[in-house]
Design a protein around this motif. Structure first.
Motif, PDB file in Angstrom:
ATOM      1  N   LEU A 164       0.835  -1.202   0.000  1.00  0.00           N
ATOM      2  CA  LEU A 164       0.000   0.000   0.000  1.00  0.00           C
ATOM      3  C   LEU A 164       0.871   1.255   0.000  1.00  0.00           C
ATOM      4  O   LEU A 164       0.609   2.209  -0.749  1.00  0.00           O
ATOM      5  CB  LEU A 164      -0.936  -0.013   1.211  1.00  0.00           C
ATOM      6  CG  LEU A 164      -2.002   1.054   1.271  1.00  0.00           C
ATOM      7  CD1 LEU A 164      -2.959   0.933   0.090  1.00  0.00           C
ATOM      8  CD2 LEU A 164      -2.763   0.945   2.577  1.00  0.00           C
ATOM      9  N   GLY A 165       1.912   1.249   0.822  1.00  0.00           N
ATOM     10  CA  GLY A 165       2.818   2.395   0.882  1.00  0.00           C
ATOM     11  C   GLY A 165       3.527   2.637  -0.443  1.00  0.00           C
ATOM     12  O   GLY A 165       3.609   3.782  -0.914  1.00  0.00           O
ATOM     13  N   VAL A 166       4.017   1.576  -1.053  1.00  0.00           N
ATOM     14  CA  VAL A 166       4.698   1.707  -2.346  1.00  0.00           C
ATOM     15  C   VAL A 166       3.716   2.206  -3.399  1.00  0.00           C
ATOM     16  O   VAL A 166       4.051   3.067  -4.221  1.00  0.00           O
ATOM     17  CB  VAL A 166       5.348   0.366  -2.759  1.00  0.00           C
ATOM     18  CG1 VAL A 166       5.830   0.411  -4.202  1.00  0.00           C
ATOM     19  CG2 VAL A 166       6.501   0.035  -1.810  1.00  0.00           C
ATOM     20  N   PHE A 167       2.478   1.696  -3.364  1.00  0.00           N
ATOM     21  CA  PHE A 167       1.461   2.159  -4.306  1.00  0.00           C
ATOM     22  C   PHE A 167       1.262   3.670  -4.196  1.00  0.00           C
ATOM     23  O   PHE A 167       1.244   4.382  -5.206  1.00  0.00           O
ATOM     24  CB  PHE A 167       0.125   1.441  -4.081  1.00  0.00           C
ATOM     25  CG  PHE A 167      -1.013   2.076  -4.824  1.00  0.00           C
ATOM     26  CD1 PHE A 167      -1.157   1.860  -6.196  1.00  0.00           C
ATOM     27  CD2 PHE A 167      -1.897   2.915  -4.180  1.00  0.00           C
ATOM     28  CE1 PHE A 167      -2.196   2.474  -6.897  1.00  0.00           C
ATOM     29  CE2 PHE A 167      -2.934   3.536  -4.876  1.00  0.00           C
ATOM     30  CZ  PHE A 167      -3.081   3.308  -6.235  1.00  0.00           C
ATOM     31  N   PHE A 168       1.093   4.181  -2.990  1.00  0.00           N
ATOM     32  CA  PHE A 168       0.881   5.624  -2.797  1.00  0.00           C
ATOM     33  C   PHE A 168       2.075   6.424  -3.309  1.00  0.00           C
ATOM     34  O   PHE A 168       1.902   7.451  -3.973  1.00  0.00           O
ATOM     35  CB  PHE A 168       0.613   5.944  -1.323  1.00  0.00           C
ATOM     36  CG  PHE A 168      -0.845   5.948  -0.971  1.00  0.00           C
ATOM     37  CD1 PHE A 168      -1.558   7.127  -0.924  1.00  0.00           C
ATOM     38  CD2 PHE A 168      -1.510   4.773  -0.689  1.00  0.00           C
ATOM     39  CE1 PHE A 168      -2.903   7.146  -0.603  1.00  0.00           C
ATOM     40  CE2 PHE A 168      -2.854   4.766  -0.366  1.00  0.00           C
ATOM     41  CZ  PHE A 168      -3.562   5.959  -0.324  1.00  0.00           C
ATOM     42  N   CYS A 169       3.284   5.971  -2.997  1.00  0.00           N
ATOM     43  CA  CYS A 169       4.485   6.680  -3.461  1.00  0.00           C
ATOM     44  C   CYS A 169       4.569   6.713  -4.978  1.00  0.00           C
ATOM     45  O   CYS A 169       4.773   7.771  -5.578  1.00  0.00           O
ATOM     46  CB  CYS A 169       5.743   6.029  -2.885  1.00  0.00           C
ATOM     47  SG  CYS A 169       5.974   6.283  -1.117  1.00  0.00           S
ATOM     48  N   VAL A 170       4.406   5.561  -5.597  1.00  0.00           N
ATOM     49  CA  VAL A 170       4.512   5.473  -7.054  1.00  0.00           C
ATOM     50  C   VAL A 170       3.398   6.269  -7.726  1.00  0.00           C
ATOM     51  O   VAL A 170       3.640   6.999  -8.698  1.00  0.00           O
ATOM     52  CB  VAL A 170       4.522   3.999  -7.518  1.00  0.00           C
ATOM     53  CG1 VAL A 170       4.377   3.886  -9.026  1.00  0.00           C
ATOM     54  CG2 VAL A 170       5.792   3.309  -7.038  1.00  0.00           C
ATOM     55  N   ALA A 171       2.184   6.169  -7.214  1.00  0.00           N
ATOM     56  CA  ALA A 171       1.063   6.909  -7.799  1.00  0.00           C
ATOM     57  C   ALA A 171       1.305   8.413  -7.723  1.00  0.00           C
ATOM     58  O   ALA A 171       0.975   9.151  -8.662  1.00  0.00           O
ATOM     59  CB  ALA A 171      -0.244   6.533  -7.107  1.00  0.00           C
TER      60      ALA A 171
END
Length: 153
Positions: free
Chosen positions: A48-55
């Protein structure tokens, strides 16, 4: 008010907070957690954290504006689409989630103080000056954006 502005890259703050969390976990110890559950929860929060960063980065790149939070006055576009419809700071949300996943992995409740410290530091020394700069650059459009989208989530 330049003294209250952070010039430390937020990613460096993540590394510092992560190191402090590790140190706290070594001093305070950990709690017993079944390995499979701990690793599953860690992986879920990390993803979830990586998703938010990448998005967040993808949205900035599409808008062709700076991703460097140390120079918000260099922003060329107010990004309010994509993940920025839900959070004004998705990359910081992602970093906080990554730290939270690290705390779960360490299985040390006291290490979660690192996540709280990271969030408090960002609110005071990174986000507030960024918001001031963005207000100066985008004026009423930024005021409207702030009124409809939360700072974190």
């Amino acid at each position: 008010m330049k003294l209250l502005e952070s010039r430390i890259p937020p990613l460096a703050l993540v590394v510092i907070a992560g190191g402090l969390m590790w140190g706290i976990s070594r001093l305070a110890g950990s709690v017993a957690m079944p390995g499979g559950i701990r690793l599953g929860v860690t992986a879920l929060i990390l993803a979830l954290g990586v998703f938010f960063c990448v998005a967040g980065v993808v949205s900035f790149r599409r808008a062709r504006t700076t991703v460097d939070p140390r120079t918000p006055e260099a922003a060329t576009a107010l990004v309010d689409s994509g993940i920025y419809r839900f959070s004004r700071n998705p990359m910081y949300v992602g970093f906080a989630a990554i730290l939270l996943s690290w705390g779960v992995f360490l299985a040390s409740p006291w290490s979660l103080l690192g996540v709280a410290g990271f969030i408090l530091y960002l609110n005071c020394f990174q986000i507030t000056p960024e918001e001031r700069a963005l207000q100066g650059v985008f004026g009423d459009a930024y005021t409207a954006y702030r009124s409809r989208v939360r700072r974190w989530l």
